[in-house]
Design a protein around this motif. Structure first.
Motif, PDB file in Angstrom:
ATOM      1  N   ALA A 239     -21.153  15.817  -2.293  1.00 17.22           N
ATOM      2  CA  ALA A 239     -21.787  14.946  -3.045  1.00 17.22           C
ATOM      3  C   ALA A 239     -21.301  15.475  -4.332  1.00 17.22           C
ATOM      4  O   ALA A 239     -22.421  15.031  -5.409  1.00 17.22           O
ATOM      5  CB  ALA A 239     -22.192  14.099  -2.449  1.00 17.22           C
ATOM      6  N   GLY A 240     -22.188  16.909  -4.347  1.00 15.96           N
ATOM      7  CA  GLY A 240     -22.281  17.842  -5.521  1.00 15.96           C
ATOM      8  C   GLY A 240     -23.845  17.660  -5.728  1.00 15.96           C
ATOM      9  O   GLY A 240     -24.175  17.383  -6.709  1.00 15.96           O
ATOM     10  N   CYS A 241     -24.666  16.930  -5.078  1.00 19.25           N
ATOM     11  CA  CYS A 241     -26.797  17.269  -4.486  1.00 19.25           C
ATOM     12  C   CYS A 241     -26.792  17.978  -3.171  1.00 19.25           C
ATOM     13  O   CYS A 241     -26.241  18.627  -2.936  1.00 19.25           O
ATOM     14  CB  CYS A 241     -26.552  15.594  -4.553  1.00 19.25           C
ATOM     15  N   ARG A 242     -28.095  18.081  -3.788  1.00 20.74           N
ATOM     16  CA  ARG A 242     -29.093  18.703  -3.118  1.00 20.74           C
ATOM     17  C   ARG A 242     -30.543  18.021  -2.383  1.00 20.74           C
ATOM     18  O   ARG A 242     -30.861  18.408  -1.499  1.00 20.74           O
ATOM     19  CB  ARG A 242     -29.758  19.294  -3.681  1.00 20.74           C
ATOM     20  N   ALA A 243     -29.307  16.293  -2.800  1.00 20.67           N
ATOM     21  CA  ALA A 243     -30.794  15.348  -1.932  1.00 20.67           C
ATOM     22  C   ALA A 243     -29.992  14.681  -1.656  1.00 20.67           C
ATOM     23  O   ALA A 243     -29.505  14.349  -0.960  1.00 20.67           O
ATOM     24  CB  ALA A 243     -31.774  15.165  -3.059  1.00 20.67           C
ATOM     25  N   ILE A 244     -31.548  14.016  -0.459  1.00 18.85           N
ATOM     26  CA  ILE A 244     -30.495  13.343   0.939  1.00 18.85           C
ATOM     27  C   ILE A 244     -31.156  12.545   1.842  1.00 18.85           C
ATOM     28  O   ILE A 244     -32.834  12.868   1.477  1.00 18.85           O
ATOM     29  CB  ILE A 244     -29.860  14.007   1.789  1.00 18.85           C
ATOM     30  N   THR A 245     -31.996  11.482   2.142  1.00 14.02           N
ATOM     31  CA  THR A 245     -32.024  10.208   2.658  1.00 14.02           C
ATOM     32  C   THR A 245     -31.729   9.730   3.526  1.00 14.02           C
ATOM     33  O   THR A 245     -30.317   9.052   3.933  1.00 14.02           O
ATOM     34  CB  THR A 245     -33.048   9.506   1.523  1.00 14.02           C
ATOM     35  N   ILE A 246     -32.546   8.547   4.967  1.00  8.39           N
ATOM     36  CA  ILE A 246     -32.050   8.552   5.874  1.00  8.39           C
ATOM     37  C   ILE A 246     -32.715   6.926   6.032  1.00  8.39           C
ATOM     38  O   ILE A 246     -33.901   6.749   6.113  1.00  8.39           O
ATOM     39  CB  ILE A 246     -32.523   9.149   7.088  1.00  8.39           C
ATOM     40  N   ASN A 247     -31.381   5.982   6.076  1.00  6.94           N
ATOM     41  CA  ASN A 247     -32.662   4.294   6.602  1.00  6.94           C
ATOM     42  C   ASN A 247     -32.468   4.625   8.022  1.00  6.94           C
ATOM     43  O   ASN A 247     -31.782   5.117   8.295  1.00  6.94           O
ATOM     44  CB  ASN A 247     -31.033   3.364   5.750  1.00  6.94           C
ATOM     45  N   GLY A 248     -33.447   3.825   8.059  1.00 12.08           N
ATOM     46  CA  GLY A 248     -33.089   3.886   9.909  1.00 12.08           C
ATOM     47  C   GLY A 248     -33.486   4.779  10.526  1.00 12.08           C
ATOM     48  O   GLY A 248     -33.065   5.068  12.084  1.00 12.08           O
ATOM     49  N   CYS A 249     -34.159   5.922  10.036  1.00 14.59           N
ATOM     50  CA  CYS A 249     -34.432   7.020  10.841  1.00 14.59           C
ATOM     51  C   CYS A 249     -36.127   6.549  12.109  1.00 14.59           C
ATOM     52  O   CYS A 249     -35.082   7.933  13.017  1.00 14.59           O
ATOM     53  CB  CYS A 249     -34.676   7.840  10.147  1.00 14.59           C
ATOM     54  N   MET A 250     -36.373   5.595  12.475  1.00 13.27           N
ATOM     55  CA  MET A 250     -36.629   4.930  13.698  1.00 13.27           C
ATOM     56  C   MET A 250     -35.988   4.770  14.039  1.00 13.27           C
ATOM     57  O   MET A 250     -36.866   4.458  15.103  1.00 13.27           O
ATOM     58  CB  MET A 250     -37.733   4.631  12.545  1.00 13.27           C
ATOM     59  N   GLY A 251     -34.698   4.666  14.454  1.00 11.41           N
ATOM     60  CA  GLY A 251     -33.609   4.140  14.991  1.00 11.41           C
ATOM     61  C   GLY A 251     -32.367   4.559  15.243  1.00 11.41           C
ATOM     62  O   GLY A 251     -31.791   5.037  16.069  1.00 11.41           O
ATOM     63  N   THR A 252     -32.084   4.044  14.337  1.00 11.28           N
ATOM     64  CA  THR A 252     -30.124   3.912  13.929  1.00 11.28           C
ATOM     65  C   THR A 252     -30.272   5.525  14.304  1.00 11.28           C
ATOM     66  O   THR A 252     -28.894   5.246  15.112  1.00 11.28           O
ATOM     67  CB  THR A 252     -30.254   3.167  12.854  1.00 11.28           C
ATOM     68  N   ILE A 253     -29.992   6.014  13.823  1.00 14.47           N
ATOM     69  CA  ILE A 253     -29.927   7.566  13.700  1.00 14.47           C
ATOM     70  C   ILE A 253     -30.216   8.017  15.324  1.00 14.47           C
ATOM     71  O   ILE A 253     -28.821   9.049  15.656  1.00 14.47           O
ATOM     72  CB  ILE A 253     -30.051   8.427  12.854  1.00 14.47           C
ATOM     73  N   MET A 254     -30.445   7.771  16.145  1.00 15.21           N
ATOM     74  CA  MET A 254     -31.295   8.827  17.418  1.00 15.21           C
ATOM     75  C   MET A 254     -29.733   8.758  17.776  1.00 15.21           C
ATOM     76  O   MET A 254     -29.544   9.272  19.040  1.00 15.21           O
ATOM     77  CB  MET A 254     -32.691   7.915  18.092  1.00 15.21           C
ATOM     78  N   PRO A 255     -29.021   7.759  18.316  1.00 13.51           N
ATOM     79  CA  PRO A 255     -28.456   7.578  19.264  1.00 13.51           C
ATOM     80  C   PRO A 255     -26.589   8.060  19.280  1.00 13.51           C
ATOM     81  O   PRO A 255     -26.373   8.821  19.775  1.00 13.51           O
ATOM     82  CB  PRO A 255     -28.076   6.529  20.185  1.00 13.51           C
TER      83      PRO A 255
END
Length: 476
Positions: free
Chosen positions: A336-352
């Motif tokens: 993406a040519g960037c140095r910033a990131i954020t995660i939606n659904g980090c309380m559940g969606t990303i875990m599995p």
């Protein structure tokens, strides 16, 4: 512009869900005039990954980012201008304005003094700073001849020794940020030390009359006062137009969908690129099948847990998977040519999908010089980006509890360990509390550390800033 935190302080924006007790200092509010003056709009977009493989995505990604830290901010370009007059004597009338610079020789001596001060400022600045050549002007026409130099500048420091309002008006028309420096005791006294408030800021009235300047844009004598203004403007310049990846899309805590992300794009010109969880899951699976990538994750996890003050209190596989996820996120940011990131659904969606929580991953990225936030909460993310760009240090996105007796507990699971930008603090690597799963750092923040905390509002109109001191770092 209002005075931001001391660069020795640890920055930390405050917001949302459940590491330390903070003793509060005086409350201040942060002006948005300089930071949010420019308004623009870009549409929400996606990061095209449909035909992108992990092999091509990961090519050239540095697998050990903490060993390759570099200054990530663009230098603030500052043009200094000395405004002065060399009047001619006239008989039986007032022929010169008040002030200590009246001749070309005195102006030349002042130019040398300014150059010396700017050289010292550049050496002292802990942020990227570039001074363009100093110019002296004796009328507004000379400002017209500086058109190319002014176009290259982000900020103009006006050394207001003499001259009149037409010169300031001409500089206002450039659209550049202006700082007015006046001498009282640091050298020959300046005319505008006497009259900048009634003549310029108040325009011969009892009230502030300008849209592009206020009382905080005037510095009298102090190089420290000048330095913090330049530091804050460097942070502002690097924050406007930030490109950031939002895994699972942009969001805002407890707000209607889409409203706050759109506001952030309008106010801050953020370029938010969405990566879907379907695409992320595919890339993680490909990375998991990459023997070399898994070997790197294993090696880095082993080395991390051997660091002084690091205690493992969760399953090792969660830590290894957190390092693999970090490499995936680094590859996405490179794409993406960037140095910033954020995660939606980090309380559940990303875990599995990641087979770990994202907590440790985000902590690692922040320590390595990236800007990594959980929850995709764009109510608070601009504050975190701004604080990082002002201070050059990692930020701690946290949830403030209810304050009492001057104490407030700030809780969250993604704290960086290099809170002062240098020292790796001790940490226990635990599970994420709400899920009792994955790997999350419980950072033993240093008692006595001075911190700056920002509490943003939902409407992006008024932020509350407070200075505090870490009193303790209790465990839930």
């Amino acid at each position: 512009m209002r005075k931001p935190h001391n660069p020795d302080h640890t920055p930390g924006p405050a917001w949302c869900c459940p590491q330390g007790g903070l003793r509060l200092g005086p409350k201040t509010t942060l002006s948005r005039r300089s930071f949010l003056e420019s308004i623009g709009y870009t549409t929400l977009g996606t990061l095209g990954l449909k035909n992108v493989s992990w092999k091509s995505l990961s090519a050239g990604v540095t697998p050990f980012p903490e060993e390759h830290l570099a200054e990530f901010r663009t230098a603030l370009k500052v043009m200094p201008i000395l405004s002065y007059d060399t009047p001619t004597r006239a008989h039986q009338t007032s022929w010169r304005a008040w002030g200590g610079i009246q001749t070309q020789q005195e102006a030349d001596e002042e130019m040398a003094r300014i150059k010396s001060e700017l050289s010292a400022l550049k050496k002292k600045a802990e942020f990227p700073l570039e001074f363009l050549p100093l110019s002296g002007v004796k009328d507004s026409a000379e400002i017209d001849r500086l058109k190319e130099e002014l176009a290259a500048a982000d900020v103009v420091i006006v050394y207001a020794a003499g001259g009149w309002l037409d010169r300031f008006k001409k500089l206002e028309e450039t659209g550049k940020e202006l700082i007015f420096f006046c001498r009282h005791q640091s050298g020959p006294v300046y005319l505008w030390y006497e009259i900048i408030s009634p003549r310029y800021l108040r325009q011969h009235t009892d009230y502030l009359a300008l849209e592009r300047a206020d009382y905080s844009d005037v510095v009298i004598d102090s190089q420290e006062e000048l330095l913090w203004r330049l530091r804050s403007l460097c942070g502002w310049r690097n924050t406007m137009g930030t490109k950031i990846i939002a895994v699972g899309g942009p969001d805002a805590w407890s707000q209607p969908p889409g409203v706050v992300p759109k506001l952030v794009e309008e106010k801050w010109r953020f370029d938010i690129k969405t990566v879907s969880y379907d695409e992320l899951g595919r890339i993680i699976n490909e990375a998991r099948n990459d023997t070399a990538a898994m070997k790197r994750a294993q090696q880095r996890a082993d080395e991390y847990l051997k660091l002084s003050g690091t205690k493992l209190e969760t399953d090792f596989n969660f830590v290894r998977n957190a390092f693999l996820l970090e490499e995936v996120f680094m590859a996405l940011m490179k794409k993406a040519g960037c140095r910033a990131i954020t995660i939606n659904g980090c309380m559940g969606t990303i875990m599995p999908i990641a087979e770990t929580s994202a907590c440790l991953t985000l902590s690692l990225l922040n320590d390595a010089g990236y800007l990594a936030f959980c929850e995709s909460d764009f109510v608070v993310i601009p504050a975190g980006v701004l604080l990082a760009n002002i201070s050059g240090k990692p930020v701690f996105m946290n949830d403030p509890t209810y304050p009492h007796e001057g104490l407030i507990t700030l809780a969250h699971c993604t704290a960086p360990r290099k809170m002062d930008g240098k020292t790796l603090e001790p940490a226990r690597i635990l599970t994420h509390f709400e899920s009792d799963y994955g790997a999350a750092p419980k950072v033993e923040m240093r008692r006595g550390q001075i911190v700056t905390n920002i509490i943003p509002d939902f409407a992006a109109k008024r932020w509350v800033g407070l200075r505090g001191r870490i009193e303790e770092a209790p465990f839930l």
